[in-house]
Design a protein around this motif. Sequence first.
Motif, PDB file in Angstrom:
ATOM      1  N   ILE A  24       0.843  -1.198   0.000  1.00  0.00           N
ATOM      2  CA  ILE A  24       0.000   0.000   0.000  1.00  0.00           C
ATOM      3  C   ILE A  24       0.880   1.250   0.000  1.00  0.00           C
ATOM      4  CG2 ILE A  24      -1.658   1.380   1.339  1.00  0.00           C
ATOM      5  CD1 ILE A  24      -3.029  -1.063   2.156  1.00  0.00           C
ATOM      6  N   LEU A  25       1.910   1.235   0.837  1.00  0.00           N
ATOM      7  CA  LEU A  25       2.799   2.397   0.897  1.00  0.00           C
ATOM      8  C   LEU A  25       3.496   2.636  -0.433  1.00  0.00           C
ATOM      9  CD1 LEU A  25       4.367   1.926   4.418  1.00  0.00           C
ATOM     10  CD2 LEU A  25       2.989   3.857   3.660  1.00  0.00           C
ATOM     11  N   ALA A  26       3.932   1.557  -1.050  1.00  0.00           N
ATOM     12  CA  ALA A  26       4.659   1.725  -2.304  1.00  0.00           C
ATOM     13  C   ALA A  26       3.736   2.262  -3.393  1.00  0.00           C
ATOM     14  CB  ALA A  26       5.274   0.400  -2.739  1.00  0.00           C
ATOM     15  N   VAL A  27       2.534   1.700  -3.486  1.00  0.00           N
ATOM     16  CA  VAL A  27       1.627   2.191  -4.526  1.00  0.00           C
ATOM     17  C   VAL A  27       1.154   3.602  -4.188  1.00  0.00           C
ATOM     18  CG1 VAL A  27      -0.462   1.754  -5.853  1.00  0.00           C
ATOM     19  CG2 VAL A  27       0.903  -0.144  -5.068  1.00  0.00           C
ATOM     20  N   THR A  28       0.907   3.867  -2.909  1.00  0.00           N
ATOM     21  CA  THR A  28       0.536   5.226  -2.540  1.00  0.00           C
ATOM     22  C   THR A  28       1.687   6.169  -2.852  1.00  0.00           C
ATOM     23  OG1 THR A  28      -0.613   4.213  -0.698  1.00  0.00           O
ATOM     24  CG2 THR A  28      -0.524   6.585  -0.693  1.00  0.00           C
ATOM     25  N   GLY A  29       2.897   5.716  -2.564  1.00  0.00           N
ATOM     26  CA  GLY A  29       4.073   6.523  -2.872  1.00  0.00           C
ATOM     27  C   GLY A  29       4.180   6.793  -4.361  1.00  0.00           C
ATOM     28  N   SER A  30       3.828   5.805  -5.153  1.00  0.00           N
ATOM     29  CA  SER A  30       3.838   5.992  -6.596  1.00  0.00           C
ATOM     30  C   SER A  30       2.741   6.963  -7.027  1.00  0.00           C
ATOM     31  CB  SER A  30       3.634   4.643  -7.290  1.00  0.00           C
ATOM     32  OG  SER A  30       3.255   4.836  -8.619  1.00  0.00           O
ATOM     33  N   ALA A  31       1.572   6.792  -6.447  1.00  0.00           N
ATOM     34  CA  ALA A  31       0.431   7.615  -6.854  1.00  0.00           C
ATOM     35  C   ALA A  31       0.604   9.069  -6.415  1.00  0.00           C
ATOM     36  CB  ALA A  31      -0.860   7.033  -6.279  1.00  0.00           C
ATOM     37  N   ILE A  32       0.990   9.262  -5.166  1.00  0.00           N
ATOM     38  CA  ILE A  32       1.121  10.629  -4.661  1.00  0.00           C
ATOM     39  C   ILE A  32       2.464  11.206  -5.065  1.00  0.00           C
ATOM     40  CG2 ILE A  32       1.245  12.069  -2.602  1.00  0.00           C
ATOM     41  CD1 ILE A  32      -0.625  10.089  -1.264  1.00  0.00           C
ATOM     42  N   GLY A  33       2.419  12.308  -5.759  1.00  0.00           N
ATOM     43  CA  GLY A  33       3.672  12.902  -6.203  1.00  0.00           C
ATOM     44  C   GLY A  33       3.403  14.262  -6.795  1.00  0.00           C
ATOM     45  N   LEU A  34       4.218  14.637  -7.765  1.00  0.00           N
ATOM     46  CA  LEU A  34       4.040  15.934  -8.406  1.00  0.00           C
ATOM     47  C   LEU A  34       2.659  16.045  -9.039  1.00  0.00           C
ATOM     48  CD1 LEU A  34       7.527  16.217 -10.104  1.00  0.00           C
ATOM     49  CD2 LEU A  34       6.741  17.349  -8.027  1.00  0.00           C
ATOM     50  N   ALA A 236      -6.640  11.873 -14.132  1.00  0.00           N
ATOM     51  CA  ALA A 236      -7.016  10.732 -13.289  1.00  0.00           C
ATOM     52  C   ALA A 236      -6.041   9.572 -13.506  1.00  0.00           C
ATOM     53  CB  ALA A 236      -8.449  10.291 -13.578  1.00  0.00           C
ATOM     54  N   PHE A 237      -5.700   9.301 -14.768  1.00  0.00           N
ATOM     55  CA  PHE A 237      -4.729   8.240 -15.047  1.00  0.00           C
ATOM     56  C   PHE A 237      -3.369   8.585 -14.461  1.00  0.00           C
ATOM     57  CE2 PHE A 237      -7.795   6.662 -18.062  1.00  0.00           C
ATOM     58  CZ  PHE A 237      -7.526   5.307 -18.121  1.00  0.00           C
ATOM     59  N   PHE A 238      -2.970   9.836 -14.677  1.00  0.00           N
ATOM     60  CA  PHE A 238      -1.640  10.259 -14.237  1.00  0.00           C
ATOM     61  C   PHE A 238      -1.498  10.151 -12.725  1.00  0.00           C
ATOM     62  CE2 PHE A 238       1.711  13.146 -13.035  1.00  0.00           C
ATOM     63  CZ  PHE A 238       2.635  13.054 -14.055  1.00  0.00           C
ATOM     64  N   THR A 239      -2.477  10.681 -12.012  1.00  0.00           N
ATOM     65  CA  THR A 239      -2.331  10.740 -10.570  1.00  0.00           C
ATOM     66  C   THR A 239      -2.382   9.353  -9.929  1.00  0.00           C
ATOM     67  OG1 THR A 239      -3.017  11.917  -8.577  1.00  0.00           O
ATOM     68  CG2 THR A 239      -4.768  11.115  -9.987  1.00  0.00           C
ATOM     69  N   LEU A 240      -3.102   8.424 -10.555  1.00  0.00           N
ATOM     70  CA  LEU A 240      -3.152   7.070  -9.988  1.00  0.00           C
ATOM     71  C   LEU A 240      -2.063   6.174 -10.572  1.00  0.00           C
ATOM     72  CD1 LEU A 240      -7.024   6.483  -9.833  1.00  0.00           C
ATOM     73  CD2 LEU A 240      -5.483   7.094  -7.968  1.00  0.00           C
ATOM     74  N   SER A 241      -1.176   6.747 -11.358  1.00  0.00           N
ATOM     75  CA  SER A 241      -0.096   5.970 -11.997  1.00  0.00           C
ATOM     76  C   SER A 241      -0.628   4.851 -12.885  1.00  0.00           C
ATOM     77  CB  SER A 241       0.849   5.349 -10.959  1.00  0.00           C
ATOM     78  OG  SER A 241       1.316   6.301 -10.062  1.00  0.00           O
ATOM     79  N   LEU A 242      -1.770   5.058 -13.501  1.00  0.00           N
ATOM     80  CA  LEU A 242      -2.367   3.976 -14.287  1.00  0.00           C
ATOM     81  C   LEU A 242      -1.927   4.021 -15.739  1.00  0.00           C
ATOM     82  CD1 LEU A 242      -6.007   4.083 -12.925  1.00  0.00           C
ATOM     83  CD2 LEU A 242      -4.218   2.414 -12.424  1.00  0.00           C
ATOM     84  N   GLY A 243      -2.029   2.882 -16.397  1.00  0.00           N
ATOM     85  CA  GLY A 243      -1.875   2.839 -17.840  1.00  0.00           C
ATOM     86  C   GLY A 243      -0.466   2.572 -18.331  1.00  0.00           C
ATOM     87  N   MET A 244       0.543   2.788 -17.475  1.00  0.00           N
ATOM     88  CA  MET A 244       1.877   2.537 -17.999  1.00  0.00           C
ATOM     89  C   MET A 244       2.475   1.222 -17.495  1.00  0.00           C
ATOM     90  SD  MET A 244       4.957   4.285 -16.078  1.00  0.00           S
ATOM     91  CE  MET A 244       5.864   2.913 -16.723  1.00  0.00           C
ATOM     92  N   ALA A 329       8.175  12.933  -5.041  1.00  0.00           N
ATOM     93  CA  ALA A 329       8.474  12.769  -6.461  1.00  0.00           C
ATOM     94  C   ALA A 329       9.384  11.570  -6.685  1.00  0.00           C
ATOM     95  CB  ALA A 329       9.115  14.035  -7.014  1.00  0.00           C
ATOM     96  N   ILE A 330      10.313  11.353  -5.756  1.00  0.00           N
ATOM     97  CA  ILE A 330      11.214  10.198  -5.922  1.00  0.00           C
ATOM     98  C   ILE A 330      10.445   8.881  -5.827  1.00  0.00           C
ATOM     99  CG2 ILE A 330      13.087   8.893  -4.820  1.00  0.00           C
ATOM    100  CD1 ILE A 330      14.567  11.385  -4.375  1.00  0.00           C
ATOM    101  N   THR A 331       9.519   8.793  -4.855  1.00  0.00           N
ATOM    102  CA  THR A 331       8.778   7.532  -4.732  1.00  0.00           C
ATOM    103  C   THR A 331       7.889   7.293  -5.951  1.00  0.00           C
ATOM    104  OG1 THR A 331       7.025   8.590  -3.467  1.00  0.00           O
ATOM    105  CG2 THR A 331       8.770   7.536  -2.201  1.00  0.00           C
ATOM    106  N   SER A 332       7.551   8.360  -6.679  1.00  0.00           N
ATOM    107  CA  SER A 332       6.814   8.174  -7.929  1.00  0.00           C
ATOM    108  C   SER A 332       7.766   7.840  -9.064  1.00  0.00           C
ATOM    109  CB  SER A 332       6.044   9.443  -8.301  1.00  0.00           C
ATOM    110  OG  SER A 332       5.131   9.778  -7.296  1.00  0.00           O
ATOM    111  N   ALA A 333       8.908   8.525  -9.081  1.00  0.00           N
ATOM    112  CA  ALA A 333       9.858   8.324 -10.172  1.00  0.00           C
ATOM    113  C   ALA A 333      10.373   6.884 -10.209  1.00  0.00           C
ATOM    114  CB  ALA A 333      11.021   9.294 -10.036  1.00  0.00           C
ATOM    115  N   ILE A 334      10.612   6.298  -9.026  1.00  0.00           N
ATOM    116  CA  ILE A 334      11.089   4.912  -9.060  1.00  0.00           C
ATOM    117  C   ILE A 334      10.045   3.997  -9.677  1.00  0.00           C
ATOM    118  CG2 ILE A 334      12.869   4.793  -7.281  1.00  0.00           C
ATOM    119  CD1 ILE A 334      11.007   4.451  -5.225  1.00  0.00           C
ATOM    120  N   SER A 335       8.773   4.326  -9.445  1.00  0.00           N
ATOM    121  CA  SER A 335       7.747   3.456 -10.034  1.00  0.00           C
ATOM    122  C   SER A 335       7.657   3.648 -11.545  1.00  0.00           C
ATOM    123  CB  SER A 335       6.386   3.704  -9.381  1.00  0.00           C
ATOM    124  OG  SER A 335       5.821   4.908  -9.853  1.00  0.00           O
TER     125      SER A 335
END
Length: 458
Positions: A24-34, A236-244, A329-335
């Motif tokens: 959960i933390l990792a995906v939240t970290g990916s989702a929450i960012g810039l 919506a896609f961007f903020t949830l890190s979806l689609g890639m 931003a880093i926790t998103s960038a790694i994802s």
Amino acid sequence: MSNNISNNERTSLQGLWSSRITFILAVTGSAIGLGNIWKFPYVAGDNGGGAFVLIYLICIFIIGFPIMVSEILIGRRGRRNPITSMKLLGEEETGNGSWKIVGFVGLLAGFLILSYYSVIAGWTMHYFVLSISGAFNEMNSEQVNFIFNELTGSITTQAIFHTLFMISTVIIIAKGIKNGLEKAVKLMMPALLIILFILLIYSVTQGDFTRGVEFLLKPDFSKITGDSILAAMGQAFFTLSLGMGCIVMYGAYLPNNESIVRTTVTIILCDTLIALLAGLVIFPIVFDNNLTPTEGPGLIFLTLPLAFADINGGLAFGALFFILLTFAAITSAISLLEPSVAWMIEQLNVSRKVSAIAIGFLIWSLGFLTILSFNDLADFTFWKGTIFDNFDYLSSNILLPISGMLFTIFASWFMTKSSSQSELNDISPIAYNIWRILAGVVAPIGVLIVFFNAINLF
Ligand code: TRP
């Protein structure tokens, strides 16, 4: 119901998350960012505010939610990088491995996104340095504006921080998933939330809060066009890190006995809360300082320093805020980096280190096109604007929705019911069927309607 939810025998080659919480933390970290703090306010500002936000929320819940479930379940069943997972599952479930193309589209989007994401993250690092050096002390709006223009005008300054950011991302990825990431996210996300609340108090008391809230939450449908609906869906896609395929990738490291649906709900609520909070902080400051909501990508860099300059001890808050945003931003960038790195490791049999450095270098080079978009190439515009504007539009508004739609069509129509149900069998059969309808019908039709609407076919 058995404890072992999934009957999947395949194991991940890169290891697993140590628990549901770390996932959960990792995906939240990916989702929450810039996306939440930098992009959401300025895109909402560009697209007229309230009505945009409403459509964005609808997209999150009826398109984003089922797609996130689909991506996690594909990842956990495939247990590989998004391309290989789609190939394996495509062969197993339908006899056709060409589904891997969906993974490729996602990876391409990830390249484009990370290349500019790192530049913007570099801006936040630079603002951290400025904050601790006291540069924003007692500044007014013009001075803050001047500082921002100086930054975006300088290729060197942007290049330095873009490089620092990319190096940090590559180092964390090279170390593998367990060591750096998990601990970092646990600490930083709550801290970021606390600072946002402090800033909210500032906005309520010092900013033009009524106008800010009205702008953000009161829908004015006359401002809505096909393109702004598309922007809401893209956001919506961007903020949830979806689609890639980033969520597919993280799903591949999720232990078998964890509930996919429950984790998804938690993640989506956290992400949405932070985005709305950021908007509620920014717009009251915008209106109070006679700025306009349509300032574009500079919006938070033009508004927040004003708040920090004004608060008692704002220097410290400012520094803390920008450093936390850098970490978010880093926790998103790694994802964004992990899927292509895992692909290279699994496909070409190279070490994690080599793979992280090679792909990191490619993306770093591509980042210079974004840096130049704000100075030397600012007048070189086509289609949607500068190179940066086009990278962003193409990846967020087109590539992410297309591959997200294909992931969810695959999970709902092409995977056998027994496969998808065995990944989701902690929920009731009714809930399972609701997911299938959302994932197989509502989400794909939603994406198509938004597309057709944007190219004016309706
Ligand atoms: N969601 C992140 C943010 O809001 C950015 C991000 C991470 C992302 N992974 C992604 C965006 C994958 C699109 C696709 O800052």
